[in-house]
Scaffold this motif. Structure first.
Motif, PDB file in Angstrom:
ATOM      1  N   TYR A  18       0.838  -1.186   0.000  1.00  0.00           N
ATOM      2  CA  TYR A  18       0.000   0.000   0.000  1.00  0.00           C
ATOM      3  C   TYR A  18       0.874   1.237   0.000  1.00  0.00           C
ATOM      4  O   TYR A  18       2.013   1.229   0.455  1.00  0.00           O
ATOM      5  N   ALA A  19       0.305   2.302  -0.530  1.00  0.00           N
ATOM      6  CA  ALA A  19       1.040   3.557  -0.579  1.00  0.00           C
ATOM      7  C   ALA A  19       0.926   4.252   0.764  1.00  0.00           C
ATOM      8  O   ALA A  19      -0.066   4.101   1.467  1.00  0.00           O
ATOM      9  N   TYR A  24      -2.087  10.395  -4.299  1.00  0.00           N
ATOM     10  CA  TYR A  24      -1.393   9.834  -5.453  1.00  0.00           C
ATOM     11  C   TYR A  24      -2.229  10.120  -6.685  1.00  0.00           C
ATOM     12  O   TYR A  24      -3.402   9.779  -6.740  1.00  0.00           O
ATOM     13  N   VAL A 112      -3.378   0.450  -5.282  1.00  0.00           N
ATOM     14  CA  VAL A 112      -2.859   1.601  -4.552  1.00  0.00           C
ATOM     15  C   VAL A 112      -4.047   2.411  -4.051  1.00  0.00           C
ATOM     16  O   VAL A 112      -4.834   2.930  -4.844  1.00  0.00           O
ATOM     17  N   PHE A 133      -5.719   2.399  -9.026  1.00  0.00           N
ATOM     18  CA  PHE A 133      -5.345   3.572  -8.239  1.00  0.00           C
ATOM     19  C   PHE A 133      -6.623   4.250  -7.751  1.00  0.00           C
ATOM     20  O   PHE A 133      -7.399   4.780  -8.549  1.00  0.00           O
TER      21      PHE A 133
END
Length: 339
Positions: A18-19, A24, A112, A133
């Protein structure tokens, strides 16, 4: 920045990293968002988008076929999208996203998910893939039970994008997204996110609560699956009940055999008008019921009537010759008719 206590180190053996909590955004990509309505007013009710919802159901069957639609017999289960306060918010969101991805038969890929302050509930970047995303509204760090609802809408955007299925205009395309999510087994989460408690109210998605109930009732009839026990919101259950009642009216429109007596009287009157040999005008249509009598194609040919299939809204055309059974060529539903 949000609450730093929700950050954490990603385990080395986890399959999907995971970010960190930071917005993002891939450059050059248009995000699609799910609407979030909160507060004491502003939640629409009723069935104002019903024509578009029905067009969306028809589009799904035309694009996928009966056989492919039939591969979605089981909805995403409540246990797969449950979220408690002890679970890491990023890992939990990714786990739920994977459940929705699997529900829609999308390929496994890196997911993400980030959180930030925004107007909408969530946004998704539509790319060629294979990664996903998604940005979620920062409020979901505190209200985790609705993360599944936001992800259901956004992942369905990805599914439609990769299927190359869309409607013109943002409004209709968002209605298509909500309809597809609900009919294919992920969108009951969107209805369950609808709540009203005194001055507080919340709804996710572009359909009204009753329209979500309508689509879920259509799914329940097609797959013989009842979502009612899954609702945690009393208001969601009430909306489902209202939508189910409206969906059942579709099976009581002539020339279907289940039509009520008043509708049958109107139908008989229109049929007599269409059979009048002195009539030279075009088709005779039944206002509100969707049927239309069409002149015979040639000498001696029977009068025909066309009407929308109550399952997929593809128009069906049959001869006017009393009681008969007709099978929809698109969704394969067998219909008892009294023409």
């Amino acid at each position: 920045m949000g609450d730093q206590s929700d950050k954490g180190q990603h385990p080395a053996n986890s399959p999907t990293p995971y970010a960190p909590y930071a917005p993002y955004r891939r450059p050059g990509r248009r995000p699609y968002s799910v609407r979030m309505t909160t507060g004491g007013s502003g939640i629409a009710h009723g069935f104002p988008h019903l024509d578009t919802v029905r067009a969306a159901l028809a589009a799904l069957f035309r694009r996928l076929s009966h056989d492919t639609v039939s591969t979605f017999p089981t909805s995403v289960l409540p246990v797969d999208v449950a979220f408690d306060d002890t679970e890491d918010v990023h890992l939990g969101a990714q786990r739920i996203a994977r459940a929705v991805v699997h529900q829609l038969h999308l390929p496994d890929a890196r997911i993400v998910i980030t959180f930030r302050e925004m107007e909408h509930a969530a946004t998704v970047e539509l790319t060629a893939g294979p990664e996903y995303f998604v940005e979620l509204n920062d409020r979901f760090r505190r209200h985790r039970k609705d993360i599944g609802a936001a992800l259901a809408h956004e992942v369905t955007h990805v599914w439609l994008h990769r299927l190359d299925l869309s409607f013109p205009g943002t409004r209709d395309n968002e209605i298509l997204t909500d309809t597809a999510a609900a009919y294919l087994g992920a969108g009951w989460l969107l209805l369950d996110a609808y709540r009203e408690h005194g001055p507080f109210s919340q709804k996710l998605g572009y359909l009204t609560p009753e329209e979500f109930g309508y689509v879920l009732a259509k799914r329940a009839d097609f797959f013989d699956e009842d979502p009612a026990p899954w609702f945690t919101s009393p208001q969601a259950y009430d909306a489902y009940t209202a939508g189910r009642a409206r969906a059942r009216q579709d099976a009581r429109r002539p020339p279907l055999a289940g039509a009520g007596w008043a509708a049958r009287l109107r139908y008989a009157k229109d049929r007599r008008a269409a059979q009048d040999p002195r009539r030279t005008a075009g088709p005779v249509a039944g206002p509100g019921d969707g049927y239309a009598f069409e002149p015979a194609a040639g000498t001696g040919a029977p009068l025909r009537v066309s009407f929308p299939c109550p399952t997929c809204w593809q128009r069906i055309r049959v001869p006017v010759r009393g009681h008969l059974q007709a099978r929809c060529g698109l969704c394969k539903t067998l219909l008892d008719c009294d023409t």
